[in-house]
Design a protein around this motif. Structure first.
Motif, mmCIF file in Angstrom:
data_model
loop_
_atom_site.group_PDB
_atom_site.id
_atom_site.type_symbol
_atom_site.label_atom_id
_atom_site.label_comp_id
_atom_site.label_asym_id
_atom_site.label_seq_id
_atom_site.Cartn_x
_atom_site.Cartn_y
_atom_site.Cartn_z
ATOM 1 N N THR A 10 0.861 -1.185 0.000
ATOM 2 C CA THR A 10 0.000 0.000 0.000
ATOM 3 C C THR A 10 0.897 1.234 0.000
ATOM 4 O OG1 THR A 10 -1.864 1.094 1.116
ATOM 5 C CG2 THR A 10 -0.181 0.144 2.531
ATOM 6 N N ASN A 12 1.217 5.872 -0.047
ATOM 7 C CA ASN A 12 0.608 7.154 0.311
ATOM 8 C C ASN A 12 0.096 7.904 -0.908
ATOM 9 O OD1 ASN A 12 2.980 8.015 -0.880
ATOM 10 N ND2 ASN A 12 3.766 9.100 0.917
ATOM 11 N N ALA A 41 4.025 -0.923 3.713
ATOM 12 C CA ALA A 41 3.477 0.413 3.493
ATOM 13 C C ALA A 41 4.584 1.338 2.984
ATOM 14 C CB ALA A 41 2.893 0.960 4.788
ATOM 15 N N LEU A 47 0.935 7.548 6.697
ATOM 16 C CA LEU A 47 0.448 6.314 6.066
ATOM 17 C C LEU A 47 0.572 5.144 7.027
ATOM 18 C CD1 LEU A 47 -0.537 4.724 3.563
ATOM 19 C CD2 LEU A 47 1.891 4.302 3.069
ATOM 20 N N THR A 51 -2.459 2.747 8.051
ATOM 21 C CA THR A 51 -2.378 1.314 7.776
ATOM 22 C C THR A 51 -2.557 0.496 9.045
ATOM 23 O OG1 THR A 51 -0.866 1.791 5.943
ATOM 24 C CG2 THR A 51 -0.974 -0.481 6.707
ATOM 25 N N VAL A 62 2.850 -4.893 10.038
ATOM 26 C CA VAL A 62 3.113 -3.875 9.016
ATOM 27 C C VAL A 62 4.597 -3.506 9.006
ATOM 28 C CG1 VAL A 62 2.535 -1.572 8.155
ATOM 29 C CG2 VAL A 62 0.786 -2.948 9.297
ATOM 30 N N GLY A 64 7.073 -0.778 7.176
ATOM 31 C CA GLY A 64 7.047 0.461 6.416
ATOM 32 C C GLY A 64 8.360 0.734 5.703
#
Length: 256
Positions: A10, A12, A41, A47, A51, A62, A64
């Motif tokens: 995913t 931003n 992410a 973000l 998330t 998650v 990042g």
């Protein structure tokens, strides 16, 4: 985590993050969120918070990669060896605050905050807020721009900007910090147990309207706000070895 991990990417929405995501998906494939082992992410701390809220009920961790400005909760970006990096991560489990709001219309609403719950004055007039901890009034009237209650994970964010204390990530503590206090002028806040229930009551609510914010969820014209840690929810953040959230919070205390 082991084996060939199913990854959901995913972003931003920035062109740079979207381009990186396209390359990563072509290389590692895109798994549907509901069947993913991990979410990657690509963005900044905003973000990451979005998330984490999104996956809170799923238990999916998650990881990042930074395409934002600060990236305090993010790892560095690299296309290479992503599966191996995800196998070697350090995990940090954090828990949110539950915020219950009663507004001037009599409506009650609830939201969760991983960083902090904040109350802010909504007009040019200072807010007047009573602070009750575990049923006992600790401050009868705080005249201020606002006040916040922060988790350890959020203590290096807005709480730090408001001159609140940095809390070790595993500490069972919360930081109660005033925002531009006028009276009592010298009150700098308090450090509370994470078992504490904190209740904020606004004074002169019609004349001095106050909003309440849990991370990025805002409610206007609040009368009362009750906050306590919620251990029934939780999220897991993943970091490259040697760059854990615990280490980042510790290092932040030695910055000048």
């Amino acid at each position: 985590m082991s084996g060939n991990l199913h990854i959901h990417f995913t972003t931003n929405g920035s062109p740079e993050a979207n381009t990186a995501a396209d390359r990563l998906i072509a290389r590692y494939e895109q798994a549907p969120l509901k069947s993913a082992d991990v979410v990657v992410a690509l963005g900044g701390d905003g973000l990451m918070l979005q998330t984490l809220h999104r996956v809170m009920k799923t238990g999916i961790p998650v990881y990042g990669m930074n395409f934002g400005s600060v990236g305090f909760m993010m790892n560095g970006f690299s296309e290479d060896d992503l599966q191996q990096r995800l196998e070697a991560v350090q995990r940090t489990r954090i828990f949110p605050l539950s915020m219950q709001v009663l507004d001037t219309s009599g409506k009650t609403q609830v939201a969760l905050a991983l960083n902090e719950v904040s109350l802010f004055r909504s007009t040019y007039q200072a807010a007047k807020i009573q602070i009750i901890v575990d049923g006992e009034t600790r401050l009868d009237e705080l005249i201020c721009d606002g006040v916040l209650l922060s988790t350890p994970a959020g203590s290096t964010a807005y709480n730090l900007s408001a001159h609140g204390p940095i809390l070790p990530i595993e500490a069972q503590l919360l930081a109660l910090t005033p925002i531009s206090p006028f009276r009592p002028r010298r009150w700098r806040g308090a450090i509370l147990s994470n078992h504490a229930e904190v209740r904020f009551i606004t004074r002169e609510a019609e004349k001095r309207p106050v909003s309440a914010v849990a991370d990025n969820v805002e409610f206007q014209n609040v009368l009362e706000v009750t906050v306590k840690e919620d251990r029934t929810h939780g999220v897991t953040l993943l970091f490259d070895p040697g760059t854990s959230l615990e280490e980042r919070v510790l290092s932040e205390q030695f910055r000048f």
